[in-house]
Design an enzyme around this catalytic site. Structure first.
Site, short mmCIF file in Angstrom:
data_model
loop_
_atom_site.label_atom_id
_atom_site.label_comp_id
_atom_site.label_asym_id
_atom_site.label_seq_id
_atom_site.Cartn_x
_atom_site.Cartn_y
_atom_site.Cartn_z
N ARG A 84 0.84 -1.19 0.00
CA ARG A 84 0.00 0.00 0.00
C ARG A 84 0.87 1.25 0.00
NH1 ARG A 84 -4.08 -2.19 4.75
NH2 ARG A 84 -5.52 -3.34 3.38
N ALA A 103 -14.66 -4.92 6.13
CA ALA A 103 -15.12 -4.87 7.52
C ALA A 103 -16.47 -4.17 7.63
CB ALA A 103 -14.08 -4.17 8.39
N GLY A 325 -6.94 -7.44 6.85
CA GLY A 325 -7.04 -7.09 8.26
C GLY A 325 -8.30 -6.28 8.53
N GLU A 326 -8.11 -5.17 9.27
CA GLU A 326 -9.19 -4.20 9.51
C GLU A 326 -10.37 -4.80 10.25
OE1 GLU A 326 -10.03 -2.34 5.73
OE2 GLU A 326 -7.90 -2.42 5.21
N GLY A 327 -10.13 -5.82 11.08
CA GLY A 327 -11.20 -6.38 11.89
C GLY A 327 -12.01 -7.46 11.23
#
Length: 371
Positions: A84, A103, A325-327
């Site tokens: 990123r 998410a 990721g990000e929950g």
């Protein structure tokens, strides 16, 4: 804990383990239900854990979960350690707020409220709602390989911000917290923390992440973790100093959040490698704290997470090869935990004649009171 003084040793006194007595009561009640022992597998263990955490037999259904995402940019990303773009975490946050991030989709589908906390995004705070930026410590954390990610004062502010968020959620009646991060460069900082706390080398904890970075990017990331590790080792005995040197505002806030959630007896589902690194540091601060946490999933491409979870003896609930990721992993694990709570709450004990009663009948209520 005093507002004027942040003494991390206080957490060791403030955090108690979930009740062993209540867990034994829950085990006894489970034995009276007409299902074979261990027939519910991991759900049985989760139910006992919830009973102890809630100090409740039967378990209370989980009706007010909340996903909290801490957001920040890391200066180390400027070295090309991530797929990123450096300084781009605010775009990821915008996707969460717009409802287009994974998410956000899953949280909406599950009816789970979602909260984003900006601690160190590299953007003008005016680009985001004030409720998100009110805990911001600085604009981007510094490069951890050549200088400190934060000043000592900033590390303390970030840690306190995480504590404040945990208190706000506990006061609001949240009964289960899900913890994730939205960052660029955060996994590199997490790798440094895990390597330092586990006493291992950079290559052992450095993964390719969900984006499956190429060989050159992986080598740059390894070098960054190695250089950060050299700076981390001299301050291992000072946890706030360690977060200032090689962590960042988002990781400092997540560590404070996890510890204060344990103080408030509010269980947490961890997401990926970043939350695992913060949990590992939290264990160093208060050894009983991990008893309040669950590992939502095994993050693909992140060997550092496995090292951290093994050190805390936490076993992931899911292993679906998930790289994002990000929950997201915590959200996917949530139905499993809710199912365990529902079964423990609603499976009835037999009446005196040996026939299970329907939940809510006087016989069941009396049996529950007797436990």
């Amino acid at each position: 804990m005093s507002e004027a003084r942040l003494n991390l040793d206080d957490f060791g006194d403030l955090i108690e383990r979930p009740s062993a007595r209540v867990r034994r009561e829950a085990e006894t009640r489970r034995g009276r239900i007409g299902l074979a022992p261990k027939s519910l597998g991991r759900l049985d263990e989760l139910a006992l854990w919830l009973a102890a955490a809630q100090s409740s037999v039967p378990v209370e259904p989980l009706t007010r979960p909340k996903l909290v995402l801490f957001a920040g940019d890391h200066g180390i990303a400027g070295l090309g350690v991530s797929a990123r773009p450096a300084g781009g975490a605010h775009r990821l946050v915008r996707a969460v707020l717009d409802g287009t991030a994974p998410a956000a989709v899953l949280a909406r589908r599950a009816g789970v409220p979602l909260r984003v906390v900006d601690t160190s995004l590299d953007c003008d705070p005016g680009e985001l709602p004030a409720e998100i930026t009110r805990h911001r410590v600085r604009r981007g954390s510094g490069r951890l390989d050549t200088g400190d990610a934060l000043t000592g004062e900033e590390a303390g502010r970030a840690f306190r911000a995480g504590m404040a968020v945990a208190d706000e959620e506990a006061d609001a009646g949240t009964d289960l917290l899900l913890l994730g991060d939205v960052s660029v460069g955060g996994t590199t900082a997490a790798g440094v923390l895990i390597a330092a706390l586990c006493g291992t080398d950079a290559s052992v904890v450095t993964g390719r992440g969900g984006e499956r970075i190429d060989d050159l990017t992986w080598m740059r990331k390894c070098a960054a973790v190695r250089d950060g590790l050299r700076r981390a080792r001299p301050v291992l005995g000072d946890q706030l100093g360690l977060l200032a040197a090689v962590g960042g505002a988002d990781l400092a806030a997540m560590t404070g959040f996890l510890l204060q959630a344990a103080v408030r007896r509010t269980p947490v589902i961890l997401d990926g490698v970043v939350s695992a690194a913060c949990a590992l540091l939290g264990q160093r601060i208060a050894f009983r704290a991990p008893d309040w946490w669950l590992a939502g999933h095994a993050a693909a491409g992140e060997p550092g997470q496995a090292k951290a979870l093994d050190r805390m003896t936490l076993e992931p609930l899911l292993d679906e090869g998930l790289g994002v990721g990000e929950g997201v992993g915590a959200l996917l694990a949530l139905p499993l935990v809710q199912s365990a709570a529902a079964l423990a709450a609603e499976l009835a004990e037999p009446a005196s004649g040996g026939t299970p009663e329907t939940p809510g009948t006087p016989a069941t209520a009396a049996a529950a009171d007797a436990t």
